[in-house]
Write a protein that holds these residues in place. Structure first.
Motif, PDB file in Angstrom:
ATOM      1  N   ILE A 151       0.861  -1.193   0.000  1.00 47.23           N
ATOM      2  CA  ILE A 151       0.000   0.000   0.000  1.00 47.23           C
ATOM      3  C   ILE A 151       0.891   1.235   0.000  1.00 47.23           C
ATOM      4  N   ASP A 167      -2.318   5.050  -3.069  1.00 43.19           N
ATOM      5  CA  ASP A 167      -3.514   4.238  -2.780  1.00 43.19           C
ATOM      6  C   ASP A 167      -4.374   4.930  -1.728  1.00 43.19           C
ATOM      7  N   VAL A 184      -7.209  -1.656   4.431  1.00 46.35           N
ATOM      8  CA  VAL A 184      -6.053  -1.854   3.568  1.00 46.35           C
ATOM      9  C   VAL A 184      -6.345  -2.873   2.470  1.00 46.35           C
ATOM     10  N   MET A 230      -5.075  -1.980  -1.191  1.00 49.15           N
ATOM     11  CA  MET A 230      -3.703  -2.404  -1.496  1.00 49.15           C
ATOM     12  C   MET A 230      -3.580  -2.974  -2.905  1.00 49.15           C
TER      13      MET A 230
END
Length: 155
Positions: A69, A73, A93, A97
């Motif tokens: 990540i 992002d 995440v 990611m």
């Protein structure tokens, strides 16, 4: 009495160069800041700012690399949450990611790694061994390696 050959002293110099560490694993960072898939994007942003980093690997409970990540992002998530008026807390995440992570071999020569950085336009590469994350090499690590080697190899 014989004349000493130049060749002998050249061989000694070549041996000294070969002993110089040139592998990615000699310059990689092993004390990594990692993230978990279930972590909130907000926590990642706080960690990126606090630690002055631009991204990091995402690992599961077995320390296996599952993604990466980056600031980009997180920015994308921030932009979309504002545009769609959705709260940031609900995003994690795993949703943000990059899953298909390109890694680099710890045994790779640092000059080959430099070339790989140029071709891929990435800022960092994770290093995985037996499925586990063991380190990360950045463009800055390669520059540090080059400067250390400069005095020994380049005149």
């Amino acid at each position: 009495m014989g004349i000493k050959s130049f060749q002998g002293s050249r061989r000694q110099q070549q041996n000294a160069v070969e002993e110089t560490p040139l592998k990615v694993s000699d310059y990689m960072t092993t004390d990594l800041i990692t993230f978990r898939p279930d972590q909130s994007v907000e926590e990642v942003v706080e960690s990126l700012i606090k630690n002055r980093i631009s991204g990091g690997p995402v690992v599961n409970e077995k320390n296996e690399l599952v993604g990466i990540i980056s600031e980009g992002d997180c920015l994308k998530q921030l932009s979309e949450s504002r545009y769609y008026n959705m709260p940031m807390e609900k995003d994690n995440v795993e949703k943000r990611m990059i899953r298909n992570v390109e890694t680099i071999d710890g045994n790779m020569n640092v000059f080959d790694a430099a070339n790989k950085f140029l071709q891929s336009r990435r800022r960092r590469f994770p290093i995985v061994e037996n499925g586990k994350l063991i380190g990360q090499i950045s463009q800055k690590d390669i520059l540090i390696a080059a400067m250390k080697l400069k005095g020994q190899n380049w005149k």
